[in-house]
Design an enzyme around this catalytic site. Structure first.
Site, short mmCIF file in Angstrom:
data_model
loop_
_atom_site.label_atom_id
_atom_site.label_comp_id
_atom_site.label_asym_id
_atom_site.label_seq_id
_atom_site.Cartn_x
_atom_site.Cartn_y
_atom_site.Cartn_z
N GLU A 32 0.86 -1.18 0.00
CA GLU A 32 0.00 0.00 0.00
C GLU A 32 0.90 1.24 0.00
OE1 GLU A 32 -3.51 1.83 2.90
OE2 GLU A 32 -1.90 0.65 3.78
N LYS B 3 -9.78 0.77 -1.94
CA LYS B 3 -9.90 0.31 -0.55
C LYS B 3 -11.29 0.59 0.00
CE LYS B 3 -7.44 0.84 3.88
NZ LYS B 3 -6.38 1.65 4.53
N CYS C 154 -4.56 -3.31 3.63
CA CYS C 154 -4.29 -2.91 5.02
C CYS C 154 -5.47 -3.12 5.97
CB CYS C 154 -3.79 -1.46 5.05
SG CYS C 154 -2.76 -1.08 6.50
#
Length: 256
Positions: free
Chosen positions: A43, A109, A145
């Site tokens: 990321e 995301k 994440c």
């Protein structure tokens, strides 16, 4: 036996996008030279969270993405890397670009890091869909994440037939954070009953204050067993995946 060689590239992004791109392309070349068919980069490969990311955001046809596409084509490997693209409301999307000779996909995301002392949603607009794509005959799912704290995403990817999950991260350090990362990556591989290739930003001292990286990139098998793990420094992890283990695991423990 169906075997697939993959790599996780662990780097330390800076505020210099061109420098970060050079780091990324070097890892892509090293992964291809090692025989990997897929390389997962962290990321925020494009630019570190230590600075505002908005001014560095680029569209999916911008210089950063195009350079990754060219590196993937040149080395005949599929690349996953984190970047930022402008959103319609003035924020950015925290985006994963998957690109290679035979596959192209993007994942924005979904689960934003509004936790501890960080409010990602102030500057980042969430995505809405879970994403998977076929690469070399292998279905690959994408996650970023904070997504790792949400089991449903990984269960849905498993139900979609994903055999490998590419998880990218810029994880923060602090009390219990390394243990949480290790626990969650193992659990999410188990939830998806897929191989999980987790690539994180390398550790740095400021990670104690911001989510800048803890290292610990890992390859975890469909049962949740960790097969390989890096330390905190920039490095490249290469592993061979037994893809038949996905089918065997799902047959033995049919949780999906």
């Amino acid at each position: 036996m169906r075997r697939w060689r993959v790599a996780a590239g662990q780097l330390a992004s800076t505020d210099d996008v061109q420098h970060n791109l050079e780091q990324a392309c070097r890892l892509v070349a090293e992964a291809a030279e090692a025989g990997a068919r897929l390389v997962v980069l962290p990321e925020a490969t494009m630019v570190t969270f230590a600075v505002p990311v908005g001014p560095h955001a680029e569209p999916l046809d911008g210089p950063f993405a195009e350079a990754l596409r060219e590196a993937a084509r040149r080395h005949e490997i599929t690349v996953v890397a984190g970047m930022f693209e402008p959103a319609d409301d003035g924020r950015v999307h925290n985006t994963l670009l998957l690109t290679g000779p035979h596959a192209e996909a993007t994942y924005r995301k979904v689960h934003l890091f509004d936790a501890y002392t960080t409010t990602e949603s102030e500057t980042v607009a969430p995505g809405s869909d879970y994403v998977s794509v076929e690469v070399d005959g292998v279905r690959v799912g994408l996650a970023t994440c904070f997504d790792v704290r949400f089991p449903d995403q990984f269960t849905e990817l498993g139900r979609a037939g994903v055999e490998v999950v590419a998880l990218t991260a810029s994880w923060g350090d602090g009390p219990g954070k390394a243990q949480q990362w290790d626990l969650l990556t193992a659990a999410r591989a188990h939830d998806s009953q897929a191989w999980l290739v987790a690539a994180g930003q390398a550790w740095r001292p400021d990670s104690i204050r911001k989510p800048l990286g803890i290292g610990r990139s890992a390859v975890v098998d469909p049962t949740g067993a960790v097969r390989a793990r890096l330390g905190g420094a920039p490095d490249l992890l290469v592993a061979d995946l037994d893809l038949d283990l996905v089918e065997r695991t799902r047959a033995q423990v049919p949780i999906l």
